[in-house]
Each structure stands twice: as C-alpha cells, then as structure tokens.
Design a protein around this motif. Structure first.
Motif, PDB file in Angstrom:
ATOM      1  N   ALA A 181     -50.602   5.791  22.160  1.00  0.00           N
ATOM      2  CA  ALA A 181     -49.086   5.415  22.361  1.00  0.00           C
ATOM      3  C   ALA A 181     -48.604   4.386  21.533  1.00  0.00           C
ATOM      4  O   ALA A 181     -47.583   4.478  20.941  1.00  0.00           O
ATOM      5  CB  ALA A 181     -49.032   4.996  23.799  1.00  0.00           C
ATOM      6  N   THR A 182     -49.821   3.732  20.989  1.00  0.00           N
ATOM      7  CA  THR A 182     -49.184   2.698  20.168  1.00  0.00           C
ATOM      8  C   THR A 182     -48.953   2.941  18.731  1.00  0.00           C
ATOM      9  O   THR A 182     -49.759   3.731  18.115  1.00  0.00           O
ATOM     10  CB  THR A 182     -50.035   1.405  20.149  1.00  0.00           C
ATOM     11  OG1 THR A 182     -49.594   0.458  19.228  1.00  0.00           O
ATOM     12  CG2 THR A 182     -51.340   1.613  19.607  1.00  0.00           C
ATOM     13  N   PRO A 183     -47.846   2.598  18.086  1.00  0.00           N
ATOM     14  CA  PRO A 183     -47.489   2.922  16.613  1.00  0.00           C
ATOM     15  C   PRO A 183     -48.264   1.743  15.804  1.00  0.00           C
ATOM     16  O   PRO A 183     -47.769   1.640  14.584  1.00  0.00           O
ATOM     17  CB  PRO A 183     -46.017   2.975  16.711  1.00  0.00           C
ATOM     18  CG  PRO A 183     -45.763   2.039  17.555  1.00  0.00           C
ATOM     19  CD  PRO A 183     -46.602   1.893  18.533  1.00  0.00           C
ATOM     20  N   ALA A 184     -48.994   0.809  16.320  1.00  0.00           N
ATOM     21  CA  ALA A 184     -49.469  -0.370  15.498  1.00  0.00           C
ATOM     22  C   ALA A 184     -51.166  -0.404  15.610  1.00  0.00           C
ATOM     23  O   ALA A 184     -51.357  -1.436  16.366  1.00  0.00           O
ATOM     24  CB  ALA A 184     -48.730  -1.471  16.166  1.00  0.00           C
ATOM     25  N   ARG A 185     -51.624   0.520  15.606  1.00  0.00           N
ATOM     26  CA  ARG A 185     -53.180   0.684  15.651  1.00  0.00           C
ATOM     27  C   ARG A 185     -54.101  -0.349  15.134  1.00  0.00           C
ATOM     28  O   ARG A 185     -55.004  -0.834  15.291  1.00  0.00           O
ATOM     29  CB  ARG A 185     -53.648   1.851  15.515  1.00  0.00           C
ATOM     30  CG  ARG A 185     -53.048   3.292  16.372  1.00  0.00           C
ATOM     31  CD  ARG A 185     -53.873   4.465  16.154  1.00  0.00           C
ATOM     32  NE  ARG A 185     -53.321   5.470  16.916  1.00  0.00           N
ATOM     33  CZ  ARG A 185     -53.072   6.863  16.591  1.00  0.00           C
ATOM     34  NH1 ARG A 185     -53.725   7.123  15.569  1.00  0.00           N
ATOM     35  NH2 ARG A 185     -52.639   7.718  17.467  1.00  0.00           N
ATOM     36  N   ARG A 186     -53.489  -0.621  13.703  1.00  0.00           N
ATOM     37  CA  ARG A 186     -53.951  -1.821  12.835  1.00  0.00           C
ATOM     38  C   ARG A 186     -53.686  -3.132  13.103  1.00  0.00           C
ATOM     39  O   ARG A 186     -54.100  -3.956  12.261  1.00  0.00           O
ATOM     40  CB  ARG A 186     -54.179  -1.188  11.531  1.00  0.00           C
ATOM     41  CG  ARG A 186     -54.947   0.019  11.268  1.00  0.00           C
ATOM     42  CD  ARG A 186     -54.621   0.351   9.889  1.00  0.00           C
ATOM     43  NE  ARG A 186     -55.233   1.774   9.773  1.00  0.00           N
ATOM     44  CZ  ARG A 186     -54.823   2.487   8.340  1.00  0.00           C
ATOM     45  NH1 ARG A 186     -54.348   2.152   7.337  1.00  0.00           N
ATOM     46  NH2 ARG A 186     -55.362   3.842   8.336  1.00  0.00           N
ATOM     47  N   SER A 187     -52.746  -3.420  14.111  1.00  0.00           N
ATOM     48  CA  SER A 187     -52.196  -4.732  14.214  1.00  0.00           C
ATOM     49  C   SER A 187     -53.178  -5.637  14.973  1.00  0.00           C
ATOM     50  O   SER A 187     -53.956  -5.346  15.641  1.00  0.00           O
ATOM     51  CB  SER A 187     -50.946  -4.685  15.041  1.00  0.00           C
ATOM     52  OG  SER A 187     -51.113  -4.257  16.205  1.00  0.00           O
ATOM     53  N   THR A 188     -52.832  -6.855  14.759  1.00  0.00           N
ATOM     54  CA  THR A 188     -53.513  -8.147  15.546  1.00  0.00           C
ATOM     55  C   THR A 188     -53.618  -7.835  17.141  1.00  0.00           C
ATOM     56  O   THR A 188     -54.570  -8.099  17.659  1.00  0.00           O
ATOM     57  CB  THR A 188     -53.213  -9.569  14.992  1.00  0.00           C
ATOM     58  OG1 THR A 188     -53.297  -9.458  13.595  1.00  0.00           O
ATOM     59  CG2 THR A 188     -53.847 -10.648  15.683  1.00  0.00           C
ATOM     60  N   ALA A 189     -52.381  -7.701  17.393  1.00  0.00           N
ATOM     61  CA  ALA A 189     -51.892  -7.387  18.816  1.00  0.00           C
ATOM     62  C   ALA A 189     -53.068  -6.385  19.462  1.00  0.00           C
ATOM     63  O   ALA A 189     -53.229  -6.500  20.563  1.00  0.00           O
ATOM     64  CB  ALA A 189     -50.717  -7.432  19.095  1.00  0.00           C
ATOM     65  N   THR A 190     -52.719  -5.206  18.788  1.00  0.00           N
ATOM     66  CA  THR A 190     -53.677  -4.207  19.519  1.00  0.00           C
ATOM     67  C   THR A 190     -55.168  -4.327  19.108  1.00  0.00           C
ATOM     68  O   THR A 190     -55.798  -4.101  20.250  1.00  0.00           O
ATOM     69  CB  THR A 190     -53.441  -2.887  18.518  1.00  0.00           C
ATOM     70  OG1 THR A 190     -51.957  -2.473  18.580  1.00  0.00           O
ATOM     71  CG2 THR A 190     -54.119  -1.686  19.097  1.00  0.00           C
ATOM     72  N   ALA A 191     -55.768  -5.163  18.220  1.00  0.00           N
ATOM     73  CA  ALA A 191     -57.063  -5.310  18.134  1.00  0.00           C
ATOM     74  C   ALA A 191     -57.371  -6.160  19.477  1.00  0.00           C
ATOM     75  O   ALA A 191     -58.441  -6.233  19.971  1.00  0.00           O
ATOM     76  CB  ALA A 191     -57.277  -6.134  16.803  1.00  0.00           C
ATOM     77  N   LEU A 192     -56.515  -7.391  19.705  1.00  0.00           N
ATOM     78  CA  LEU A 192     -56.876  -8.371  20.744  1.00  0.00           C
ATOM     79  C   LEU A 192     -56.623  -7.747  22.012  1.00  0.00           C
ATOM     80  O   LEU A 192     -57.492  -7.941  23.140  1.00  0.00           O
ATOM     81  CB  LEU A 192     -55.734  -9.361  20.741  1.00  0.00           C
ATOM     82  CG  LEU A 192     -56.174 -10.575  19.605  1.00  0.00           C
ATOM     83  CD1 LEU A 192     -54.961 -11.545  19.288  1.00  0.00           C
ATOM     84  CD2 LEU A 192     -57.415 -11.255  19.787  1.00  0.00           C
ATOM     85  N   LEU A 193     -55.685  -6.582  22.130  1.00  0.00           N
ATOM     86  CA  LEU A 193     -55.886  -6.041  23.503  1.00  0.00           C
ATOM     87  C   LEU A 193     -56.748  -5.066  23.641  1.00  0.00           C
ATOM     88  O   LEU A 193     -57.294  -5.026  24.909  1.00  0.00           O
ATOM     89  CB  LEU A 193     -54.275  -5.094  23.517  1.00  0.00           C
ATOM     90  CG  LEU A 193     -54.185  -4.149  24.751  1.00  0.00           C
ATOM     91  CD1 LEU A 193     -53.994  -4.840  25.695  1.00  0.00           C
ATOM     92  CD2 LEU A 193     -52.808  -3.466  24.351  1.00  0.00           C
ATOM     93  N   LEU A 194     -57.355  -4.312  22.624  1.00  0.00           N
ATOM     94  CA  LEU A 194     -58.699  -3.433  22.869  1.00  0.00           C
ATOM     95  C   LEU A 194     -59.677  -4.319  23.052  1.00  0.00           C
ATOM     96  O   LEU A 194     -60.704  -4.014  23.865  1.00  0.00           O
ATOM     97  CB  LEU A 194     -58.679  -2.876  21.804  1.00  0.00           C
ATOM     98  CG  LEU A 194     -57.665  -1.453  21.374  1.00  0.00           C
ATOM     99  CD1 LEU A 194     -57.816  -0.797  20.132  1.00  0.00           C
ATOM    100  CD2 LEU A 194     -57.351  -0.661  22.487  1.00  0.00           C
ATOM    101  N   ALA A 195     -59.915  -5.457  22.331  1.00  0.00           N
ATOM    102  CA  ALA A 195     -60.946  -6.648  22.773  1.00  0.00           C
ATOM    103  C   ALA A 195     -60.982  -6.822  24.142  1.00  0.00           C
ATOM    104  O   ALA A 195     -61.895  -7.007  24.788  1.00  0.00           O
ATOM    105  CB  ALA A 195     -61.024  -7.580  21.789  1.00  0.00           C
ATOM    106  N   ALA A 196     -59.558  -7.265  24.670  1.00  0.00           N
ATOM    107  CA  ALA A 196     -59.706  -7.774  26.082  1.00  0.00           C
ATOM    108  C   ALA A 196     -59.853  -6.596  27.242  1.00  0.00           C
ATOM    109  O   ALA A 196     -60.869  -6.839  28.073  1.00  0.00           O
ATOM    110  CB  ALA A 196     -58.461  -8.393  26.228  1.00  0.00           C
ATOM    111  N   ILE A 197     -59.452  -5.541  26.874  1.00  0.00           N
ATOM    112  CA  ILE A 197     -59.863  -4.142  27.856  1.00  0.00           C
ATOM    113  C   ILE A 197     -61.508  -3.929  27.635  1.00  0.00           C
ATOM    114  O   ILE A 197     -62.103  -3.645  28.754  1.00  0.00           O
ATOM    115  CB  ILE A 197     -58.976  -3.029  27.027  1.00  0.00           C
ATOM    116  CG1 ILE A 197     -57.612  -3.212  27.420  1.00  0.00           C
ATOM    117  CG2 ILE A 197     -59.558  -1.906  28.009  1.00  0.00           C
ATOM    118  CD1 ILE A 197     -56.691  -2.206  26.847  1.00  0.00           C
TER     119      ILE A 197
END
Length: 245
Positions: free
Chosen positions: A66-82
């Motif tokens: 769903a995200t249009p920002a797969r390479r962003s810092t926010a997405t990386a941190l979100l995926l790390a947290a999950i």
C-alpha cells in the motif's frame, strides 16, 4: 517540457506508485487477526500459536503493497519495528525468565524503531500535552509491578520507559497512529501485569493482550501508510504545473 524531482521537504520521499489501496492491502492481516483472536478466545493454543507466526508477515505485506514510499526512512523503520515485533511474537515469553527477557529485548528494539519512526521518519517534534499521562502510567506501572519483579526490575522499568516514550511520540501523529501507540502500551501493560501479578485473575488474558496488540500494530501501520499516500498525492499534484510548463 521539464521534469520535477520528488520534494525533499517531507520526512520521507515517495518512490513508487502503490499497487493496492490500503483496505485490500490490509485485508489478509485483518482476516488472520480475526482468526487468531477466535482461536485465542476458544483457548485453542496450538492453532493460535501457529497463526501467530503469520500475523506480522501479513502486516509487512500490507505496508509494502500500500505504501508509495517503499524506499523511505519511515518505511524502513516501520518494517524494522514490525519484524522485531514478530521475533518477539514467536519467542515463548512464559517459558522461563530467559525467554521472557529475550522476547522483551525484541519488543524493546521494536519500540525503539517506532520511536525513531515517529521522531525522525515522520518528523514529530514533541508529544502533545496530554501525553504527560504516559509518564504517570510509567510511575504507576513500576510501582505496581516492582515488588514482584526481583532481578527483572531494571529491565522491565527500562522497557516501560521506552514503551511510554513511544506512545507519547505517537500522540503527535494522526488519530490512527496515536491510538495505535496507546493500544500497544495497553497490551504490554496487560501482558506484564498478567505475568507478574499473582493475585490478578485477568479474564481471557491471551485474547485481551492480543486484541489490543494487533489493533495497535495495525493502526500504526495504517496511519503511517495513510500519511505517506497523502504526501505522495500532494507531491504529484505540485509537480503537475511544473511538468506542464
């Protein structure tokens, strides 16, 4: 005709077009969560434990779809947290103190990742005034569990401090993110109280812990993806006049 690069003013930069809208992207996570909660409620331990392995991977799929920002810092941190949360999920927390501390460590790192997500990935400068309630929660949490913790007092107090900071940082976000942080804190409070307070007879403890946990995780992920999609849509709208020029 000139082109315009994505804006760098956002805490994350949109990089790809989303293939799925949020609801269908999150549908597998919602379905698996509902199944897991039914299994928990019915005390079908083996089946519930198996389904638990699938929950966070389904949430990872939802974010990436769903995200249009797969390479962003926010997405990386979100995926790390999950992912760190998933490692905590599959650790048998109630087996003994070693596994409890191991699982606690995974969730501690997950909360650090969420804290970084809110502060650095999304640029939330400071918590809202009402988030002071989380400091009061931490004092009460340590005071309530402290006499039962023994050698685990310092690790649990540190964990609670980071957990409270994460929830406080989430308060600056959208309603979904703020509620997600609060529900995650409630889930961990129930988990800790259920483990260490011998006099506590919590009705359907496994169900209550997991329903607040899954709602918290899902709302945070939904909120972050929604913020990213709005930012991407805004960047695309701003880029149109320049492209036409």
């Amino acid at each position: 005709m000139t082109s315009m690069s994505p804006s760098n003013t956002h805490a994350f930069a949109p990089t790809v077009t989303s293939l799925l809208k949020p609801l269908p992207a999150f549908a597998p996570f919602l379905a698996l969560s509902a199944l897991h909660l039914v299994l928990q409620f019915l005390h079908l331990g083996a089946a519930a434990n198996f389904s638990k392995w699938l929950l966070m991977p389904a949430l990872v799929f939802a974010v990436l779809a769903a995200t249009p920002a797969r390479r962003s810092t926010a997405t990386a941190l979100l995926l790390a947290a999950i992912t760190l949360s998933w490692l905590g999920d599959i650790t048998p927390l109630y087996a003994n103190d070693f596994f409890f501390v191991l699982g606690l460590s995974f969730f501690l790192l997950a909360h650090v990742a969420y804290l970084l997500l809110f502060v650095r990935g999304l640029g939330y400068a400071r918590p809202r005034a009402w988030a002071l309630v989380y400091l009061l929660w931490w004092l009460a949490f340590v005071a309530l569990l402290g006499p039962s913790l023994g050698s685990l007092l310092i690790p649990v107090a540190l964990y609670g401090l980071v957990l409270g900071a994460m929830a406080a940082a989430a308060s600056r976000g959208t309603l979904a993110i703020a509620c997600g942080g609060a529900l995650f804190l409630i889930s961990d409070t129930l988990l800790g109280s259920n483990k260490f307070l011998a006099t506590l007879d919590l009705w359907q403890s496994g169900f209550l812990i997991m329903v607040t946990y899954l709602a918290g995780q899902g709302l945070i992920a939904w909120g972050v993806v929604t913020v990213q999609r709005r930012a991407a849509a805004g960047s695309a709208t701003e880029a149109l006049p320049a492209a036409r020029g």
